[in-house]
Design a protein around this motif. Structure first.
Motif, PDB file in Angstrom:
ATOM      1  N   THR A   2       0.823  -1.215   0.000  1.00 50.64           N
ATOM      2  CA  THR A   2       0.000   0.000   0.000  1.00 50.64           C
ATOM      3  C   THR A   2       0.854   1.260   0.000  1.00 50.64           C
ATOM      4  O   THR A   2       1.867   1.320   0.704  1.00 50.64           O
ATOM      5  CB  THR A   2      -0.894   0.042   1.262  1.00 50.64           C
ATOM      6  N   GLU A   3       0.450   2.221  -0.796  1.00 52.20           N
ATOM      7  CA  GLU A   3       0.993   3.574  -0.706  1.00 52.20           C
ATOM      8  C   GLU A   3      -0.214   4.493  -0.573  1.00 52.20           C
ATOM      9  O   GLU A   3      -1.260   4.217  -1.168  1.00 52.20           O
ATOM     10  CB  GLU A   3       1.787   3.958  -1.965  1.00 52.20           C
ATOM     11  N   SER A   4      -0.069   5.543   0.195  1.00 49.07           N
ATOM     12  CA  SER A   4      -1.217   6.440   0.317  1.00 49.07           C
ATOM     13  C   SER A   4      -0.780   7.881   0.485  1.00 49.07           C
ATOM     14  O   SER A   4       0.372   8.146   0.849  1.00 49.07           O
ATOM     15  CB  SER A   4      -2.094   6.002   1.494  1.00 49.07           C
ATOM     16  N   ILE A  68      -3.453   3.381  -2.618  1.00 48.15           N
ATOM     17  CA  ILE A  68      -3.119   2.601  -3.815  1.00 48.15           C
ATOM     18  C   ILE A  68      -2.557   1.260  -3.346  1.00 48.15           C
ATOM     19  O   ILE A  68      -1.524   1.206  -2.684  1.00 48.15           O
ATOM     20  CB  ILE A  68      -2.095   3.366  -4.684  1.00 48.15           C
ATOM     21  N   CYS A  69      -3.272   0.187  -3.644  1.00 49.49           N
ATOM     22  CA  CYS A  69      -2.851  -1.146  -3.184  1.00 49.49           C
ATOM     23  C   CYS A  69      -2.611  -2.056  -4.384  1.00 49.49           C
ATOM     24  O   CYS A  69      -3.382  -2.045  -5.338  1.00 49.49           O
ATOM     25  CB  CYS A  69      -3.935  -1.784  -2.316  1.00 49.49           C
ATOM     26  N   VAL A 122      -0.837  -5.126 -14.719  1.00 52.50           N
ATOM     27  CA  VAL A 122      -0.812  -5.176 -13.257  1.00 52.50           C
ATOM     28  C   VAL A 122      -2.075  -4.506 -12.717  1.00 52.50           C
ATOM     29  O   VAL A 122      -2.281  -3.313 -12.942  1.00 52.50           O
ATOM     30  CB  VAL A 122       0.444  -4.454 -12.707  1.00 52.50           C
ATOM     31  N   PRO A 123      -2.920  -5.266 -12.046  1.00 53.42           N
ATOM     32  CA  PRO A 123      -4.118  -4.645 -11.475  1.00 53.42           C
ATOM     33  C   PRO A 123      -3.784  -3.915 -10.168  1.00 53.42           C
ATOM     34  O   PRO A 123      -3.011  -4.425  -9.348  1.00 53.42           O
ATOM     35  CB  PRO A 123      -5.036  -5.837 -11.212  1.00 53.42           C
ATOM     36  N   ILE A 124      -4.342  -2.746 -10.030  1.00 58.33           N
ATOM     37  CA  ILE A 124      -4.065  -1.932  -8.836  1.00 58.33           C
ATOM     38  C   ILE A 124      -5.387  -1.416  -8.277  1.00 58.33           C
ATOM     39  O   ILE A 124      -6.214  -0.900  -9.035  1.00 58.33           O
ATOM     40  CB  ILE A 124      -3.129  -0.754  -9.204  1.00 58.33           C
ATOM     41  N   ASN A 125      -5.573  -1.579  -6.985  1.00 58.69           N
ATOM     42  CA  ASN A 125      -6.779  -1.047  -6.352  1.00 58.69           C
ATOM     43  C   ASN A 125      -6.535   0.390  -5.913  1.00 58.69           C
ATOM     44  O   ASN A 125      -5.591   0.650  -5.147  1.00 58.69           O
ATOM     45  CB  ASN A 125      -7.143  -1.878  -5.122  1.00 58.69           C
TER      46      ASN A 125
ATOM     47  N   THR B  30      -6.013  -3.503   0.433  1.00 55.91           N
ATOM     48  CA  THR B  30      -7.083  -4.223  -0.285  1.00 55.91           C
ATOM     49  C   THR B  30      -6.539  -5.187  -1.339  1.00 55.91           C
ATOM     50  O   THR B  30      -7.289  -5.641  -2.211  1.00 55.91           O
ATOM     51  CB  THR B  30      -8.029  -3.212  -0.967  1.00 55.91           C
ATOM     52  N   SER B  31      -5.254  -5.502  -1.265  1.00 57.95           N
ATOM     53  CA  SER B  31      -4.650  -6.284  -2.349  1.00 57.95           C
ATOM     54  C   SER B  31      -4.898  -7.790  -2.272  1.00 57.95           C
ATOM     55  O   SER B  31      -4.584  -8.515  -3.214  1.00 57.95           O
ATOM     56  CB  SER B  31      -3.148  -6.022  -2.411  1.00 57.95           C
TER      57      SER B  31
END
Lengths: 168, 426
Positions: A2-4, A68-69, A122-125, B30-31
């Motif tokens: 995670t980055e935020s 961003i995960c 690459v999927p990113i949430n 949430t990964s």
């Protein structure tokens, strides 16, 4: 992983009426009738470009956490995270809107050996969460749960001699 | 006694899994859903998966699960070598399936079996060390029981509900120490002797330590056992024993470590990798200036000398503090206050471990990775057994012990919930 980062919508940011038509920008997160939202954004490795996502229906004078995960199975780094306002009637990435728009940006870079093949998706949430009292609202549930546990442990440890119990 | 250990273990596990089950399903990171999708897991939204199994896939568990479900033996990316391929292969061997959730369940079961077995081994290990003569047998039994209880409630408990590789390491370590104890005897005044008839035990201890090191690199410190023995035997001019016991065992362990941390990655990635490969010290030999584990820790997790000593890491130092204090005190306790020759190698292991964690690692991991060292458990148990501890207001060491136990009571459930919610500290 995670980055935020946090963004605060300026007081003077022009409020956009809720029934106005959506912008043409393809990647967007809307907080319409909600205080947090998440999308799965797919990015391609090797393009070395900034990714942009438009944030819609944010409230003025409110703070939001942008989270961003991505899965640790995809060895990438997220950098150049920021947010900015595109003024009304201004073109951005080939789109234009009559309203001022808020965008976030970030860059996804390969961070492994061997490198992931160019073109790997690459999927990113990406989540946008409203903050109340300086805390993202999605954490309230956890905070309350931990508080209950701590209170319970405190209560039990007052009633029971923990050291005596272990000794016995 | 085993029944008591078993009951304590089951109750403690039920409490922790209960806490995970009740924990909110929305994780901070949430990964997990992305990981499960990538691994092509089926039924990710099923009730039990949402409320329990998915919550065990936080932090490093992702790498272990990938290793357990992948077809290849060597990980695809170099940094994945930091996560025990031995543990992943072991689970893969027992799981015998490609199904992600089935593999996860087998891994969790093995994790608990290893944790439980380690508790039992620790009980007998403690008795072996502290019940040398009949007079002390009662004391040894009590100490063993308390140490085992404390071990079950280790500060790593939260992580050990998942699929981390620690239980394999501490199971191997405890068996290794027990074998070492069984093959040596103390001599008056302060010496050690190795028994020829028990040479296989001694050598086997090196095998266990070596496998523990393959699983978790920090177990390399267990090699200190052989250095201490070697110095002892040489100082007493028992050269033949020095050669066949510690030197042979230590060399075996060293060769395994060199293979694991130099030769294996060198064969896999060099010379095309560059960077690490270019630090080769001798032509034709895979020895580089830093070992591969150290290199990837530095490259991907920014580990290195004093790199973690920044202002924003003060909370992490505070989180690590209780274990630091107790482990440090335990080394003082068994060297100055109640010197025990039998635990002397473990004192050195603990001291080296503390230096390594404080200066080179992400300090908060002490709460998890210290679990292979039982010295502080014996210190806590010994203090708890003393009469002074029963007084209303403990002082000195007793105050530290009491504080540590109360810290554990709060820390274990909090750590478990933070882990289930994919929140730091990792």
């Amino acid at each position: 992983n995670t980055e935020s980062f946090f963004l605060r919508v300026p007081k003077e940011f022009p409020v956009r009426s809720i029934d106005q038509k959506d912008s043409q920008f393809s990647s967007k997160i809307s907080l319409k009738h909600s205080n947090n939202a998440k999308i799965t954004y797919e990015t391609e490795i090797g393009l070395h470009r900034l990714e942009f996502i438009e944030l819609q229906h944010l409230q003025v004078d409110e703070t939001y956490q942008i989270k961003i995960c991505w899965s640790a199975l995809d060895p990438v780094s997220i950098g150049e995270m920021d947010w900015f306002i595109v003024p009304h009637s201004t073109s951005f990435e080939g789109t234009i809107s009559e309203d001022a728009r808020i965008f976030i940006q970030f860059a996804v870079t390969n961070n492994s050996y061997p490198l992931m093949e160019a073109g790997t998706v690459v999927p990113i949430n990406v989540s946008v969460i409203n903050c109340k009292l300086g805390i993202p609202v999605d954490l309230y549930e956890v905070i309350v749960y931990i508080a209950i546990i701590m209170a319970s442990v405190g209560f039990v440890s007052k009633k029971i001699n923990l050291c005596g119990m272990i000794r016995r | 006694m085993i029944l008591g250990i078993t009951l304590t273990f089951i109750v403690s596990r039920l409490i922790l899994y209960g806490l995970i089950f009740v924990a909110p399903t929305g994780q901070f990171d949430t990964s997990t859903e992305l990981t499960l999708k990538k691994l092509q897991a089926l039924g990710t939204d099923d009730y039990w998966n949402v409320h329990l199994w998915n919550k065990l896939l936080s932090w490093d568990a992702v790498f272990f699960l990938k290793g357990m479900t992948s077809k290849g033996k060597i990980p695809r990316f170099e940094h994945e070598l930091a996560f025990s391929t031995l543990w992943s292969s072991m689970v893969k061997y027992f799981a015998k399936t490609d199904d992600v959730y089935q593999t996860l369940k087998v891994a969790v079961l093995l994790e608990n079996i290893l944790f439980y077995s380690s508790s039992v081994v620790l009980y007998y290990l403690t008795r072996a060390i502290f019940s040398e003569n009949n007079k002390k047998q009662y004391y040894g039994k009590r100490l063993a029981k308390i140490s085992t209880n404390l071990f079950i409630f280790t500060s790593a408990s939260g992580f050990l509900t998942g699929i981390y590789s620690e239980p394999l390491s501490f199971a191997l370590t405890f068996v290794g120490i027990l074998l070492h104890e069984k093959s040596t005897s103390t001599t008056i005044p302060n010496g050690i002797d190795c028994n020829w008839s028990r040479w296989p035990f001694y050598f086997l201890s090196a095998i266990f330590f070596a496998v523990a090191t393959i699983n978790r690199a920090n177990c390399v410190l267990l090699g200190i056992y052989y250095i201490v023995d070697l110095l002892q035997l040489v100082s007493h001019r028992r050269m033949l024993k020095a050669l066949f016991f510690p030197l042979l065992a230590g060399t075996t362990m060293l060769i395994v470590c060199l293979y694991q941390h130099y030769s294996l990655p060198y064969q896999a990635f060099c010379p095309q990798r560059g960077e690490w490969c270019t630090t080769q010290m001798f032509d034709g030999l895979p020895f580089t200036k830093t070992n591969f584990y150290g290199f990837i820790q530095s490259r991907y997790w920014n580990c290195g000398f004093l790199r973690y000593w920044t202002l924003n890491n003060i909370p992490n130092f505070l989180i690590a503090m209780p274990n630091f204090v107790v482990m440090f005190y335990s080394t003082i306790y068994f060297t100055r206050i109640y010197p025990s020759f039998r635990v002397r190698p473990l004192v050195f292991v603990t001291q080296a471990f503390l230096i390594m964690i404080a200066l080179f690692a992400h300090v908060q991991i002490i709460n998890r990775v210290s679990s292979f060292i039982p010295l502080h458990l014996w210190y806590l148990a010994d203090r708890l057994l003393r009469n002074s501890f029963r007084e209303q207001h403990p002082v000195g060491d007793d105050k530290i012990v009491k504080g540590y136990i109360y810290w554990l009571a709060f820390w274990i459930p909090i750590q478990t919930v933070l882990f289930a919610c994919f929140l730091p500290p990792a």
